[in-house]
Scaffold this motif. Sequence first.
Motif, PDB file in Angstrom:
ATOM      1  N   GLY A   1       0.833  -1.196   0.000  1.00 19.29           N
ATOM      2  CA  GLY A   1       0.000   0.000   0.000  1.00 19.29           C
ATOM      3  C   GLY A   1       0.870   1.249   0.000  1.00 19.29           C
ATOM      4  N   VAL A   2       0.277   2.340  -0.427  1.00 19.02           N
ATOM      5  CA  VAL A   2       1.008   3.605  -0.447  1.00 19.02           C
ATOM      6  C   VAL A   2       1.049   4.164   0.967  1.00 19.02           C
ATOM      7  CG1 VAL A   2       1.025   5.953  -1.344  1.00 19.02           C
ATOM      8  CG2 VAL A   2       0.370   4.059  -2.835  1.00 19.02           C
ATOM      9  N   THR A   3       2.239   4.494   1.435  1.00 17.27           N
ATOM     10  CA  THR A   3       2.441   5.008   2.772  1.00 17.27           C
ATOM     11  C   THR A   3       2.827   6.475   2.711  1.00 17.27           C
ATOM     12  OG1 THR A   3       3.253   2.844   3.486  1.00 17.27           O
ATOM     13  CG2 THR A   3       3.806   4.727   4.886  1.00 17.27           C
ATOM     14  N   VAL A   4       2.095   7.325   3.443  1.00 15.32           N
ATOM     15  CA  VAL A   4       2.481   8.726   3.540  1.00 15.32           C
ATOM     16  C   VAL A   4       3.618   8.820   4.548  1.00 15.32           C
ATOM     17  CG1 VAL A   4       1.770  11.048   4.235  1.00 15.32           C
ATOM     18  CG2 VAL A   4       0.220   9.618   2.886  1.00 15.32           C
ATOM     19  N   VAL A   5       4.720   9.398   4.117  1.00 14.44           N
ATOM     20  CA  VAL A   5       5.898   9.542   4.971  1.00 14.44           C
ATOM     21  C   VAL A   5       5.823  10.832   5.767  1.00 14.44           C
ATOM     22  CG1 VAL A   5       8.412   9.745   4.989  1.00 14.44           C
ATOM     23  CG2 VAL A   5       7.305   8.188   3.387  1.00 14.44           C
ATOM     24  N   ASP A   6       5.505  11.931   5.079  1.00  9.43           N
ATOM     25  CA  ASP A   6       5.373  13.208   5.765  1.00  9.43           C
ATOM     26  C   ASP A   6       4.632  14.205   4.895  1.00  9.43           C
ATOM     27  OD1 ASP A   6       7.305  14.097   3.910  1.00  9.43           O
ATOM     28  OD2 ASP A   6       8.933  14.015   5.357  1.00  9.43           O
ATOM     29  N   GLU A   7       4.269  15.324   5.521  1.00 10.78           N
ATOM     30  CA  GLU A   7       3.600  16.425   4.828  1.00 10.78           C
ATOM     31  C   GLU A   7       4.123  17.726   5.413  1.00 10.78           C
ATOM     32  OE1 GLU A   7      -0.880  18.285   4.328  1.00 10.78           O
ATOM     33  OE2 GLU A   7      -0.663  16.110   4.553  1.00 10.78           O
ATOM     34  N   VAL A   8       4.531  18.634   4.542  1.00 12.57           N
ATOM     35  CA  VAL A   8       5.005  19.945   4.971  1.00 12.57           C
ATOM     36  C   VAL A   8       4.426  21.007   4.044  1.00 12.57           C
ATOM     37  CG1 VAL A   8       7.164  19.077   5.959  1.00 12.57           C
ATOM     38  CG2 VAL A   8       7.125  19.853   3.595  1.00 12.57           C
ATOM     39  N   ALA A   9       4.380  22.241   4.540  1.00 13.14           N
ATOM     40  CA  ALA A   9       3.919  23.365   3.731  1.00 13.14           C
ATOM     41  C   ALA A   9       4.904  24.517   3.892  1.00 13.14           C
ATOM     42  CB  ALA A   9       2.520  23.791   4.155  1.00 13.14           C
ATOM     43  N   PHE A  10       5.055  25.296   2.833  1.00 12.98           N
ATOM     44  CA  PHE A  10       5.951  26.448   2.884  1.00 12.98           C
ATOM     45  C   PHE A  10       5.549  27.465   1.821  1.00 12.98           C
ATOM     46  CE2 PHE A  10       7.736  23.337   0.032  1.00 12.98           C
ATOM     47  CZ  PHE A  10       8.215  24.058  -1.046  1.00 12.98           C
TER      48      PHE A  10
END
Length: 141
Positions: A2-11
């Motif tokens: 399955g697809v795993t989300v590693v991280d999420e960031v915004a800038f």
Amino acid sequence: MGVTVVDEVAFDVERGKIKEFATATLAEDPVHTDPEAARAAGFEDVLATPTHVVVAGHHRDQRGFVDKLGLAYERVVVGSVTWTYLRPVLAGDRLTAVRRVVDDVRKKSLRIVTLETEYTDQHGEAAVRVREALIERGAQS
């Protein structure tokens, strides 16, 4: 897998940071530093350099994501990185980057983890996709 989300960031994509990247990468085109030149070239504001989205790395817990993937930090190298621009990235954009595991294979003494990061803008539209392969070398005996 399955697809795993590693991280999420915004800038925010800032003119000053674009200028820093232009200087560091020897990008001499004034569309990266001069708003007038950028508008004359058909852009609403200063154009980010091609590798600008690496700024996301300053907002990430690099050690944490390596640990999350179960990789041995000291044995990891970057095998490749490709950028695909779906639209120009400009000063004033706010990008959100979601990084996912899209492949994780073992070949002999190597583990190759392929990650894909999609950068969406403040309107939810995809702007850039980055695909990178991390290679974990086997432990030395």
